[in-house]
Design a protein around this motif. Structure first.
Motif, mmCIF file in Angstrom:
data_model
loop_
_atom_site.group_PDB
_atom_site.id
_atom_site.type_symbol
_atom_site.label_atom_id
_atom_site.label_comp_id
_atom_site.label_asym_id
_atom_site.label_seq_id
_atom_site.Cartn_x
_atom_site.Cartn_y
_atom_site.Cartn_z
ATOM 1 N N HIS A 137 1.034 -1.273 0.153
ATOM 2 C CA HIS A 137 0.044 0.130 0.017
ATOM 3 C C HIS A 137 0.930 1.273 -0.186
ATOM 4 O O HIS A 137 1.929 1.210 0.519
ATOM 5 N N LEU A 138 0.302 2.366 -0.624
ATOM 6 C CA LEU A 138 0.760 3.684 -0.374
ATOM 7 C C LEU A 138 -0.274 4.526 0.241
ATOM 8 O O LEU A 138 -1.629 4.611 -0.694
ATOM 9 N N VAL A 139 -0.039 4.855 1.498
ATOM 10 C CA VAL A 139 -1.187 5.521 2.155
ATOM 11 C C VAL A 139 -0.709 6.978 2.468
ATOM 12 O O VAL A 139 0.331 7.320 2.888
ATOM 13 N N LEU A 140 -1.732 7.944 2.280
ATOM 14 C CA LEU A 140 -1.747 9.135 2.687
ATOM 15 C C LEU A 140 -2.610 9.622 3.635
ATOM 16 O O LEU A 140 -4.009 9.542 3.176
ATOM 17 N N SER A 141 -2.568 9.878 4.944
ATOM 18 C CA SER A 141 -3.462 10.095 5.752
ATOM 19 C C SER A 141 -3.344 11.547 6.578
ATOM 20 O O SER A 141 -2.229 11.940 6.975
ATOM 21 N N GLY A 142 -4.567 12.190 6.205
ATOM 22 C CA GLY A 142 -4.513 13.753 6.973
ATOM 23 C C GLY A 142 -3.625 14.572 6.290
ATOM 24 O O GLY A 142 -3.205 15.583 6.949
ATOM 25 N N CYS A 143 -3.389 14.269 5.079
ATOM 26 C CA CYS A 143 -2.269 15.270 4.119
ATOM 27 C C CYS A 143 -2.990 16.184 3.221
ATOM 28 O O CYS A 143 -4.151 16.258 3.000
ATOM 29 N N THR A 144 -2.348 17.223 3.088
ATOM 30 C CA THR A 144 -2.774 18.340 1.976
ATOM 31 C C THR A 144 -2.086 18.166 0.719
ATOM 32 O O THR A 144 -0.791 17.931 0.837
ATOM 33 N N ALA A 151 -0.040 11.183 -10.744
ATOM 34 C CA ALA A 151 0.270 10.453 -11.931
ATOM 35 C C ALA A 151 0.439 8.969 -11.777
ATOM 36 O O ALA A 151 1.151 8.469 -10.982
ATOM 37 N N GLY A 152 0.065 8.350 -12.671
ATOM 38 C CA GLY A 152 0.720 6.818 -13.004
ATOM 39 C C GLY A 152 -0.560 5.827 -12.229
ATOM 40 O O GLY A 152 -1.562 5.780 -12.327
ATOM 41 N N ASP A 153 0.057 4.476 -11.890
ATOM 42 C CA ASP A 153 -0.499 3.608 -11.371
ATOM 43 C C ASP A 153 -1.059 3.885 -9.943
ATOM 44 O O ASP A 153 0.016 3.774 -8.927
ATOM 45 N N LEU A 154 -2.123 4.086 -9.748
ATOM 46 C CA LEU A 154 -2.815 4.560 -8.535
ATOM 47 C C LEU A 154 -3.515 3.546 -7.827
ATOM 48 O O LEU A 154 -4.042 3.569 -6.835
ATOM 49 N N SER A 155 -3.146 2.267 -8.193
ATOM 50 C CA SER A 155 -3.987 1.175 -7.586
ATOM 51 C C SER A 155 -3.344 0.923 -6.352
ATOM 52 O O SER A 155 -2.184 1.024 -5.999
ATOM 53 N N ASN A 156 -4.343 0.790 -5.447
ATOM 54 C CA ASN A 156 -3.821 0.310 -4.004
ATOM 55 C C ASN A 156 -3.015 1.818 -3.273
ATOM 56 O O ASN A 156 -2.481 1.656 -2.317
ATOM 57 N N VAL A 157 -3.791 2.943 -3.743
ATOM 58 C CA VAL A 157 -2.830 4.009 -3.192
ATOM 59 C C VAL A 157 -4.451 4.587 -2.465
ATOM 60 O O VAL A 157 -5.548 4.453 -2.673
ATOM 61 N N VAL A 158 -4.298 4.857 -1.098
ATOM 62 C CA VAL A 158 -5.200 5.125 -0.158
ATOM 63 C C VAL A 158 -5.060 6.914 0.216
ATOM 64 O O VAL A 158 -3.855 7.093 0.845
ATOM 65 N N PHE A 159 -5.980 7.627 -0.137
ATOM 66 C CA PHE A 159 -6.134 9.116 0.405
ATOM 67 C C PHE A 159 -7.206 9.001 1.632
ATOM 68 O O PHE A 159 -8.250 9.061 1.383
ATOM 69 N N ALA A 160 -6.751 9.166 2.881
ATOM 70 C CA ALA A 160 -7.476 9.073 3.849
ATOM 71 C C ALA A 160 -7.535 10.644 4.555
ATOM 72 O O ALA A 160 -6.505 10.926 5.081
ATOM 73 N N ASP A 161 -8.968 10.930 4.443
ATOM 74 C CA ASP A 161 -8.931 12.432 5.118
ATOM 75 C C ASP A 161 -7.791 13.539 4.743
ATOM 76 O O ASP A 161 -7.499 14.290 5.296
ATOM 77 N N CYS A 162 -7.870 13.392 3.359
ATOM 78 C CA CYS A 162 -6.820 14.330 2.766
ATOM 79 C C CYS A 162 -7.407 15.700 2.003
ATOM 80 O O CYS A 162 -8.708 15.567 1.813
#
Length: 220
Positions: A137-144, A151-162
């Motif tokens: 996974h690539l996870v971004l949590s609470g980020c701006t 760009a690119g392969d965003l499979s399994n990328v999580v943007f949580a409360d961004c």
């Protein structure tokens, strides 16, 4: 092996670092580097250029803005309160990395591979993030990520409360991408995000963004 509980009932492997094995040192990134088993507090690496490998490093409050790195391999490393603004990381192999409360405005990040990479409470406004492959996974949590390009392969990328206000997506794949809980006002490129998951509260903002992307005009 330690795992972090991630949003959406997921988990990811954390960096494998033994504090007893770390020695105080500098994050010296100029020229060719091979940095291993270091604890770094502070330091100025503004505008340096280099390539190499970073392994089992815990870096806090290091200034890495405008640094140009690449190709670079980063394994089992934690960055805390690090300044990456306007830096450029090219052909990056990132495995089990954490970025906590980092400032990365305008960062140009090219991820050849991302494996269990975690961002928390970090600022990536105006960043350009290009992803070739995600493993785990690539996870971004609470980020701006206001006005960022992703760009690119965003499979399994999580943007949580961004905050993705004004961000532009240029996805080649997006199956398994999770956008739930994030602000999507003014985003562009949602038509490339087929297979991504939204929540019902995002439907209005997503619909408006898709209408704009499609070149349609709303009238009375």
């Amino acid at each position: 092996m330690e795992f972090r509980r991630l949003p959406r009932n997921r988990s990811g492997q954390r960096p494998s670092i033994d504090a007893d094995d770390l020695e105080p040192g500098d994050l010296a990134l100029k020229g060719e580097f091979d940095l291993t088993d270091l604890v770094v507090d502070g330091g100025d690496q503004i505008g340096v250029s280099g390539d190499g490998r970073i392994r089992r490093v815990h870096a806090t409050s290091t200034r890495m803005s405008e640094a140009i790195l690449g190709p670079v391999e980063v394994d089992d490393t934690i960055f805390v309160d690090v300044d990456l603004s306007n830096a450029s990381w090219r052909r990056t192999q990132a495995r089990r990395i954490e970025f906590l409360r980092c400032r990365a405005v305008g960062w140009q990040l090219e991820l050849a591979q991302a494996q269990d990479v975690y961002f928390e409470d970090s600022r990536l406004d105006y960043a350009v993030i290009r992803i070739e492959k995600v493993k785990g996974h690539l996870v971004l949590s609470g980020c701006t990520l206001r006005e960022a390009v992703i760009a690119g392969d965003l499979s399994n990328v999580v943007f949580a409360d961004c905050d993705l206000t004004g961000a532009e997506f240029q996805a080649t794949k997006a199956g398994g991408c999770d956008l739930r809980g994030s602000e999507l006002a003014g985003t562009r490129g949602l038509l490339t995000m087929r297979g991504a998951t939204l929540d019902t509260g995002q439907a209005s903002a997503a619909a408006a963004a898709i209408v704009t992307d499609a070149g349609l005009v709303l009238g009375d």
